[in-house]
Design an enzyme around this catalytic site. Sequence first.
Site, PDB file in Angstrom:
ATOM      1  CB  CYS A 179     -10.139  -4.354  25.255  1.00  0.00           C
ATOM      2  SG  CYS A 179      -9.475  -5.456  26.548  1.00  0.00           S
ATOM      3  CG  HIS A 220      -1.104   4.181   3.599  1.00  0.00           C
ATOM      4  ND1 HIS A 220      -1.788   2.983   3.141  1.00  0.00           N
ATOM      5  CD2 HIS A 220      -0.883   3.967   4.951  1.00  0.00           C
ATOM      6  CE1 HIS A 220      -1.892   2.273   4.252  1.00  0.00           C
ATOM      7  NE2 HIS A 220      -1.481   2.652   5.281  1.00  0.00           N
ATOM      8  CB  SER A 279      -0.963   0.109   1.125  1.00  0.00           C
ATOM      9  OG  SER A 279      -1.707   1.200   1.317  1.00  0.00           O
TER      10      SER A 279
END
Length: 282
Positions: free
Chosen positions: A141, A17, A15
């Site tokens: 979480c 970026h 990618s």
Amino acid sequence: GWGRVEGDWSVLTGSAHKWGGPSGVGLLVVRKGVRFAAQGPVDERESGRAPGFENIPAIVAAAASLRAVRAEAAQEAVRLRELTERIRARVPELVPDVEVVGDPVRRLPGIVTFSCLYVDGETLLHELDRAGFSVSSGSSCTSSTLTPSHVLRAMGVLSEGNIRVSLPPGTDAEEVERFLQVLPGAVAGVREKLDAPASGPVAREDGDDVLVVDSLGKRCPIPVIELAKVIGQVPVGGLVRVLSDDEAARLDIPAWCEMRGQEYVGEEPAERGTAYLVRRLG
């Protein structure tokens, strides 16, 4: 990072970026002779590997940025590695109950990961974001899955309170120092909100009693926090039986035992969830 990929690879993806190019442009390289079938919609463009018209300006910008990064990649990698080594060394000194994750040498130069006991990873991300730092987390979480990071699980390390710091090219030492100044207060604030136990040894006793901790319905890192609070209430050699239906407990309770010098005995079925047995060693 940003170097040649050696070996007998078949397919490469990237990618733009990630090396400072424009977002939304990707790289796909398929070695000749490799069987390849696109998994999404296709048409006659790009040999049937991608649909629609190409974004030529963005592709040119991606190539130009990759050339620019490659021109100074070796020098920048050395500089970033020095900064991540500083983070790896300082974080355990500044923050108690922290596990730095990953090999100190065989790793990408600009990435460092650590996990904090008794901390919810997403909450810590928000605290750091408010201080101006955009970092990532491999914590279990998450609001979407509530399952441990499969990478951290494979490594056998603590999943709760995980922070992944990625230093982009151009990051300077002053930014790293400010992060190290902010981090201890952010971790302490999250632990205070969760009513986490204070660090330190517990009193030594004798005996072999069993203490049951019911953490059913509670999510990471609460089961580990409740275990830490009661471990001193059983005599040395005694057992704590933690009941939990959170998948992260299967990873985090053994990791807590290793970090705190206690014995993880194993798990056993329970009427609800799973029972995790911990023996107090000191």
